[in-house]
Design an enzyme around this catalytic site. Structure first.
Site, PDB file in Angstrom:
ATOM      1  N   ASP A   1       5.443  -3.033   3.291  1.00  0.00           N
ATOM      2  CA  ASP A   1       6.347  -3.183   2.173  1.00  0.00           C
ATOM      3  C   ASP A   1       6.730  -1.776   1.741  1.00  0.00           C
ATOM      4  O   ASP A   1       6.059  -0.813   2.111  1.00  0.00           O
ATOM      5  CB  ASP A   1       5.577  -3.929   1.081  1.00  0.00           C
ATOM      6  CG  ASP A   1       6.381  -4.070  -0.175  1.00  0.00           C
ATOM      7  OD1 ASP A   1       7.580  -4.337  -0.054  1.00  0.00           O
ATOM      8  OD2 ASP A   1       5.813  -3.917  -1.259  1.00  0.00           O
TER       9      ASP A   1
ATOM     10  N   ASP B   1       1.798  -4.768  -1.684  1.00  0.00           N
ATOM     11  CA  ASP B   1       1.078  -4.685  -2.949  1.00  0.00           C
ATOM     12  C   ASP B   1       1.441  -5.794  -3.915  1.00  0.00           C
ATOM     13  O   ASP B   1       0.743  -6.015  -4.872  1.00  0.00           O
ATOM     14  CB  ASP B   1       1.366  -3.335  -3.615  1.00  0.00           C
ATOM     15  CG  ASP B   1       2.757  -3.281  -4.181  1.00  0.00           C
ATOM     16  OD1 ASP B   1       3.671  -3.778  -3.510  1.00  0.00           O
ATOM     17  OD2 ASP B   1       2.928  -2.770  -5.286  1.00  0.00           O
TER      18      ASP B   1
ATOM     19  N   ASP C   1       4.522 -10.046  -1.174  1.00  0.00           N
ATOM     20  CA  ASP C   1       3.959  -9.717   0.135  1.00  0.00           C
ATOM     21  C   ASP C   1       2.831 -10.655   0.541  1.00  0.00           C
ATOM     22  O   ASP C   1       2.305 -10.551   1.636  1.00  0.00           O
ATOM     23  CB  ASP C   1       3.416  -8.279   0.134  1.00  0.00           C
ATOM     24  CG  ASP C   1       4.459  -7.296  -0.291  1.00  0.00           C
ATOM     25  OD1 ASP C   1       5.582  -7.403   0.201  1.00  0.00           O
ATOM     26  OD2 ASP C   1       4.161  -6.437  -1.140  1.00  0.00           O
TER      27      ASP C   1
END
Lengths: 1104, 350
Positions: free
Chosen positions: A381, A752, A756
């Site tokens: 990410d 995080d 995700d």
């Protein structure tokens, strides 16, 4: 599919739905043993061992005492059953605590303290401040006159900020006393696990007027395990109870992940099993033939003339039992043990503690550490993972005027301050949107300072920036917002909030200016979600340029816009919105549609640019891991340009001319196909060129590509080492993981935030960063770390060591089992193929469980290379990635070694102890001693670094072998009585043992030395370099090696390369990525330039 | 799940109550060299010097030991006399039938002593192709019964030689049943050579494995199928030393069992005449019977294997050391040479 909850109806619902007794227990007292056994026996290995153990109960065929299998089996089962029981008992205790907690419940119109487990659906529950919510409630009243309450949902989704919940409009204004008597019905869906949706309706019964249906959303609920904060009291109706709450439904046992290594070990076990069956069949036939031809003549054996029908099976079954130790019963236990130690090492690692917050790394999943060493793809990410997710408002463009371009900080731009103080209407509007178009809650501390509780870091940054520009968002009191601007207080009433969704990519609020009664629509959102709906007359070019310019700098942009609404327009729309809000089916979609009707003809106010700084050490980490042959994909919800800029600044891709970015875009199927084909073509050509090629795809094109051109896209995914996917949704992230996994790549997903989670769960390894967006990702992940840069250590140090250690441990386990088994097989040839065991039961049991397990367990401390060396030469990870240390060919080596050692031990013992010395117990003990000595030397030879613990384990184990056997030799009733004492006094025993060691280890040492010196692997070279000390430093600087050498070496390889890689979707087992890897390290000149330019702009930012 | 919830919530409560600093410390794992995997370690690598000297050392140690053991083995004087065929009258066609029919089967053998044999001289009988390690055979015994009179009925493991007509057999089982029953008597120059049959078994067996209160019972009572020797039922098992020796089963199909000891020295060229009773049936399975007279050394009987093996291993190690040295001198290779560390080559080159 629906449930009707009758509020305060004590009778009807009692039996219909379960009570609030939470049960997380897997077992009850009664079913524990059968259920646990059933679970354990659902594994193939255990079934196999059980079968063997059962066969051993038949005395006719068992070569040894059944205890030699039952003992370890029961031990292993007892250990895992005890662990389960203990876990379950703890769950029971925590359940009990939750169930017996007393809560205020209205019973028959009176408030009573009741145990939480006695709550029924329809009960009204009263909570006080800081109470935990016992079940899912629909709010009907709070202490707040506006019907608002605050809850903390950390236990539910890990987000630590407070969330507001409001009572439904129908319950507004009901006196708290009357709440005891309230009656009504809530129509809600059957329990599900979506903690973000609750599409229900409430209808109160007379006399509580308002016979209308009132829509309920998740905003009107407080869910189990949340905490009531900052609110004196709240009360609600229980709608879901017990295990049917949203939290209870979410609870599920995640699929256990299987590492590539486990799969390989299973495969090898299968191969051994087949080998075993072959041996059994061959020996079984030989045994029966021998029996019929020879044994009938051996009168002393007294074979009966007539035999039962199963006679033919007896000898094969005996051999099956004799060979059953080929599959070591201890391997499972050993592996579980070392794996949990690997996980502990990660937890303990001081160098992976985030110094800022003091959070150590944590391995939630203790079983997959080896996979870390075999990662081939990392999907990361961007926000919060590569970047700090600490948003700072940097620049803005208001109505075409750029602020902050010179200093890099708009808040310090004098012109902006001048514009604010001169009350330029554009600027004022801009600041108003910044300050109130959000879901931020201002809080006052005791000292009177204001701090903000925001769910989104961007909103937080905007509100803070607005405050710095004198537009201070002071207070939010239910629907009334208070803003202080230059000393004067402005109040707005929030009429509606059109929430942000990832599809809409914008959010709006409808507010009423309390002074002049104007109704305003304030919107902020992504440029492509806002600029197209600008009012037709407005020039948006300046904004496009601003967005472009900002994202070039890697800044996150938001467009702010507003529109004044006419009274009747709002009224009309408001009805539609209400209706959409109360639909039960497709509510989200309906709301989005309705919102769209309002959000049009906006006047664009300007563009904000927010900086999200890169985390420390990100470029270095990515570079090192790319050198280690790991491919990086960046999956982000951000804009393309921002994503590319961040990618450039963190070494993700190289700029022209070294790097090349290939764009896949298009709005229609055809466009996407064409662009995909074009990219694929370029990619195929450039694979032979030393170029760093990456492709960029956005969410829309990705969706089409995945839907219609999956094959082509898969090929592209395999060809490309780097990819940037922007504007992707959480489910697309998961799809990409799925795609790579389907090509047999080991994937690691790191992220995080809540978006995700799906990707993290989908990937082979999920790593969560315990960052600012809450702990949701970290909770779902297998590993949670504090900073992205720890990933390097996690993979290169922990992953690699774990892989190496497990590779040794598992193969060694097979080796030692095969060794003893081969000896048994050889012995059967001199014992009339009758299935006699050379070793007694005790020795066999102790051999597998004790003598050979302890020394190898300390191999968890083994380090082939020091951590520094691995960090300097991340390329060495290749050996783990490609599975070089555990594969059929290395296993064949161990297989051959065990065969060789078995021959050595067997031949030497039967010859040295021939004739008058050939007493059964003595020969058996000589052979066993030979095996144990060889084990000690094999472990010594295979160990790379000796700590004190290893020395103790290896040589202490040898000593304890003698000690234990002396003890058994002292017990008169044991079969081994006096044997060990006799042997230790015989010089021939010692000479035999030393002969076995020398003959067994000599060739192995010679072979290893030869390989080590003349055919060294890279690991060996580094070991040597490390040991010799000096050149290691010069070695470390392998990157700045003169470039000509690199190019020279690359060119011949690059011709052959496409062959390797192009046609088949092969996992990275081939050695192909090296060409490009070398160029990843040999950084081009202009790249540095760009980077320095970038970093200078960053440092400029930092200076401010 | 629930436990994690409560844990996190309690942590949250604690966090809000305490200041931030102590929480930070408590979360930090405690430092120790073990947890950081930083235990001081020795990392030996296979340097040529180390490996070559190891091989040299092994050869230096092994060759002398080999020589010494070979000498020890050569010092042992051993006389092996196979008599199974010669002790059958020449005209016998059916050897099995001969051996199974009762009657006098005595046989005389003359053995010449090649070298001086110092006492004690061990008398062994050697059986070839006799599978004392056969599974049916080796399991067919009852240690409890042998040890203790009170467990005389413990014969379940002795099948098929556990009962006779419903009566317990002591000692039961195939091993005891097939007890070797050839006997030897020796004379030199027509004077009797005494064979001491005392203490031929293991002391530990006599004292702990075979009970002094266990007497043979119904042993070889089955008249039709007689296995081997019968036992004097008035002597306790602990004194039936032939049985005790026989019951120590051999691991190999060729084995020697101690028959007795001759406690006088034998001079070279002494002719020893052996009168033996050839009773034991090895003819049905083509087994050989041999009489062995042997002295002993510190390594045991005559067995060249260890000596030869030591010499071979020592020699090979010397050879390897030599080869490695030569290769090292001819083609020296710098260890840890970074020029081998090019990542562009096939990293799997090994």
């Amino acid at each position: 599919m629906k449930r009707y909850v009758y509020i305060n109806d004590d009778e009807s619902a009692r039996d219909l739905y379960c009570d609030n007794c939470i049960s997380n227990r897997k077992y009850t007292l009664l079913n524990f043993i059968p259920k646990n056994l059933w679970e354990q026996f659902s594994r193939f290995m255990n079934q196999y061992f059980l079968l063997i153990a059962c066969l051993q109960l038949w005395p006719l065929i068992t070569p040894v005492n059944p205890a030699s299998t039952w003992g370890p089996l029961i031990f292993i089962f007892a250990v895992s059953a005890t662990k389960e029981a203990w876990d379950d008992y703890n769950r029971y205790l925590s359940d009990k605590k939750a169930n017996e907690k007393e809560v205020w419940v209205v019973m028959h119109g009176i408030r009573k303290l009741v145990q939480a487990q006695d709550i029924h659906v329809g009960n009204i529950i009263w909570l006080r401040e800081n109470d935990e919510v016992p079940c899912d409630l629909v709010l009907i009243g709070t202490s707040d006159p506006q019907g608002v309450c605050y809850i903390e949902t950390a236990a539910l989704d890990g987000e630590t900020d407070l969330k507001t919940r409001v009572i439904p409009s129908a319950c507004m204004g009901i006196d708290s006393e009357l709440l005891h008597k309230i009656k009504g019905v809530i129509e809600c869906p059957s329990p599900d696990k979506d903690i973000r949706r609750f599409d229900a309706n409430l209808r109160l019964f007379p006399p509580f007027l308002d016979n209308d249906v009132c829509p309920l959303t998740i905003k009107n609920t407080i869910l189990q395990s949340c905490y009531l904060r900052n609110t004196e009291w709240a009360c609600g109706v229980a709608v879901y109870t017990g295990n049917e709450t949203k939290l209870g439904m979410c609870r599920g046992i995640p699929e256990p992940k299987l590492t590539a290594m486990d799969a390989m070990i299973d495969k090898l076990t299968g191969a051994i099993f087949v080998f075993q069956i072959v041996v059994v069949i061959v020996l079984g036939i030989a045994g029966n033939v021998w029996k019929d031809t020879e044994a009938r003549k051996q009168w002393y054996v007294k074979y009966p003339e007539e035999s039962p029908w199963f006679e033919l099976l007896i000898i094969p079954l005996r051999f099956e039992l004799l060979c059953s130790i080929m599959i070591p019963i201890s391997i499972k236990v050993s592996l579980d043990l070392v794996k949990s130690l690997y996980a502990k090492f990660i937890d303990w690692d001081n160098e992976m503690i985030d110094q800022e917050t003091g959070t150590p790394s944590h391995a939630t999943n203790t079983a997959i550490s080896e996979d870390l060493g075999q990662v081939e793809y990392i999907l990361t990410d961007k926000t919060g993972t590569l970047t700090e997710n600490k948003m700072i408002f940097r620049r803005c463009c208001i109505n075409g005027v750029f602020y902050g371009n010179d200093s890099g900080d708009a808040l310090k731009d004098v012109e902006l301050h001048n514009a604010v103080s001169s009350r330029s209407p554009d600027v004022i509007h801009f600041l108003t949107v910044m300050a109130i178009c959000n879901t931020v809650i201002p809080m006052k501390t005791k000292t009177g300072d204001i701090f903000y509780k925001a769910q989104s870091q961007d909103e937080d940054a905007l509100v803070h920036a607005a405050a710095r520009l004198h537009m201070v968002f002071v207070n939010k009191n239910a629907n009334i917002l208070e803003i202080k601007f230059n000393g004067s207080t402005i109040q707005y009433e929030v009429l509606e909030t059109l929430e942000f969704t990832s599809d809409r990519k914008r959010m709006s609020v409808v507010v009423k200016d309390c002074q002049n009664g104007k109704i305003l629509l304030l919107t902020k959102g992504a440029d492509e979600a806002i600029l197209p709906i600008a009012c037709p007359g407005q020039q948006t070019r300046a904004f496009f340029e601003a967005v472009e310019q900002y994202s070039q700098l890697g800044l996150r942009t938001l467009c702010l816009a507003w529109r004044q609404l006419k009274e009747d327009e709002y009224e009309e729309w408001s009805l539609l919105f209400k209706e959409a809000n109360s639909t039960l089916v497709d509510r989200e979609w309906r709301i989005a549609e309705v919102c769209q009707r309002l959000e049009h003809d906006l006047e664009i106010l300007g563009v904000t640019a927010i900086e999200d700084r890169l985390q420390d050490g990100v470029p270095e980490t990515i570079e090192a891991l790319r050198k280690a042959g790991i491919n990086f994909w960046m999956l982000t919800g951000d804009k393309k340009n921002t994503a590319i800029q961040i990618a450039l600044s963190c070494n993700f891709i190289s700029p022209e001319p070294k790097g090349q970015l290939l764009l896949i875009d298009g709005k229609t199927e055809d466009e996407v196909r064409q662009s995909l084909e074009r990219v694929l073509l370029t990619m195929r050509i450039t694979t032979s060129e030393p170029k760093d090629v990456a492709f960029v795809v956005d969410g829309w094109a990705l969706e089409i590509a995945l839907k219609y051109y999956r094959k082509a896209f898969t090929e592209l995914a395999i060809l490309s080492r780097t990819a940037i996917c922007c504007r992707v949704t959480p489910s697309q992230k998961a799809q990409l993981v799925e795609l790579l996994k389907s090509c047999d790549y080991r994937t690691l997903a790191i992220g995080d935030g809540g978006n995700d989670v799906r990707m993290i769960q989908q990937a082979d390894i999920g790593v969560g960063i315990s960052g600012r967006e809450g702990l949701q990702a970290a909770r779902a992940a297998d590993y949670s770390i504090g900073k992205f840069r720890f990933l390097k250590r996690l993979i290169l140090v922990h992953g690699r060591y774990s892989y190496n250690r497990t590779a040794f441990l598992s193969q060694y386990s097979f080796y030692k089992s095969l060794l003893i088994c081969f000896i048994q097989i050889f012995f059967s040839f001199i014992s009339g193929v009758s299935g006699t065991s050379l070793f007694n039961s005790l020795s066999l049991m102790a051999y597998n469980v004790f003598y050979t397990s302890i020394p190898v367990l300390v191999s968890v401390l083994d380090k082939d290379l020091s951590e520094e060396t691995v960090m300097q030469h991340p390329q060495i990870l290749f050996y783990c990635q490609a599975g070089r240390l555990l594969n059929p060919s290395t296993f064949a080596g161990w297989f051959g070694r065990s065969l060789f050692h078995a021959i050595v031990v067997f031949v030497i013992s039967i010859h040295a102890y021939a004739y008058e010395k050939s007493e059964m117990e003595e020969v058996s003990m000589v052979a066993l001693s030979g095996c144990i000595w060889l084990q000690a030397f094999v472990v010594t030879l295979e160990t790379n670094s000796f700590t004190i613990l290893q020395c103790i384990a290896i040589w202490g184990n040898l000593a304890s072998f003698y000690f234990i056997n002396w003890i058994f030799s002292a017990i008169p009733s044991s079969g081994m009585y006096t044997i060990m004492f006799r042997l230790c006094r015989q010089p021939s025993y010692w000479t035999t043992v030393f002969l076995i060691v020398a003959a067994g280890m000599g060739p192995i040492l010679a072979l290893k030395y030869f390989r080590y010196t003349y055919r060294p692997s890279k690991i060996n070279i580094l070991q040597q370099a490390e040991r010799l000390g000096g050149p290691i430093l010069s070695l470390g600087s392998i990157e700045p090696q003169p470039r000509p050498i690199l190019e020279k070496e690359v060119s011949p390889l690059s011709i052959t390369q496409p062959k390797n890689r192009n046609p088949v979707y092969e996992p990275l087992l081939s050695d192909s990525p090296n060409t490009r890897r070398s160029f990843g390290s040999g950084a081009p000149f202009d790249f540095f330039q760009t980077q320095s330019r970038l970093s200078s702009s960053y440092s400029r930012n930092k200076d401010n | 799940m629930m436990s994690s919830n409560t844990a996190s919530s309690s942590a949250a409560v604690a966090g809000s109550a305490d200041s931030a600093a102590p929480r930070r410390n408590s979360k930090k794992p405690k430092y120790s060299r073990f947890t950081q995997q930083e235990l001081p370690a020795c990392k030996p690598i296979l340097t040529p010097r180390w490996v070559i000297s190891a091989f040299l050392l092994v050869s230096v140690v092994f060759i002398p030991i080999g020589v010494v053991s070979l000498f020890a083995s050569r010092d042992v004087v051993e006389i092996v006399d196979r008599y199974d065929n010669d002790c059958i009258p020449d005209n016998t066609t059916d050897k099995v039938n001969y051996i199974q029919t009762p009657g006098d089967k005595s046989c005389n053998r003359n053995i010449t002593v090649p070298k001086r044999m110092k006492q004690p001289i061990f008398v062994y009988y050697q059986l070839d192709n006799f599978y004392q390690n056969h599974r049916r055979y080796v399991k067919s015994r009852s240690d409890a019964q042998l040890r203790d009179n009170s467990s005389a009925s413990d014969t379940s493991s002795c099948k098929p030689e556990d009962m006779y007509n419903g009566k317990i057999i002591v000692p039961c089982g195939l091993i005891a049943w097939s007890l070797f029953n050839d006997t030897y008597s020796f004379s030199r120059n027509s004077s009797q050579l005494n064979v001491n049959k005392k203490d031929i078994s293991w002391k530990s067996d006599r004292e702990h494995k075979f009970g002094s209160d266990v007497y043979p019972l119904n042993f070889q009572a089955n008249g039709t199928v007689i296995g081997g020797a019968s036992l004097n039922s008035s002597i306790p098992l602990s004194q039936q030393e032939d049985l005790i020796v026989w019951m120590r089963t051999a691991a190999l199909p060729t084995f020697r069992k101690l028959y007795g000891k001759i406690e006088v020295d034998l001079e070279p060229n002494d002719v020893i005449s052996v009168t033996l009773q050839n009773n034991y049936n090895t003819y049905s399975f083509n087994g050989k019977k041999k009489l062995v007279l042997s002295t002993t050394s510190w390594l045991g009987g005559k067995n060249d294997f260890l000596g030869i093996a030591y010499l071979t291993v020592g020699g090979l190690c010397f050879f390897l050391a030599l080869v490695f040295t030569l290769v090292y001198l001819v083609k020296p290779r710098r260890l840890g040479d970074p020029s081998y560390l090019s990542w562009n080559r096939n990293p799997g080159g090994r």
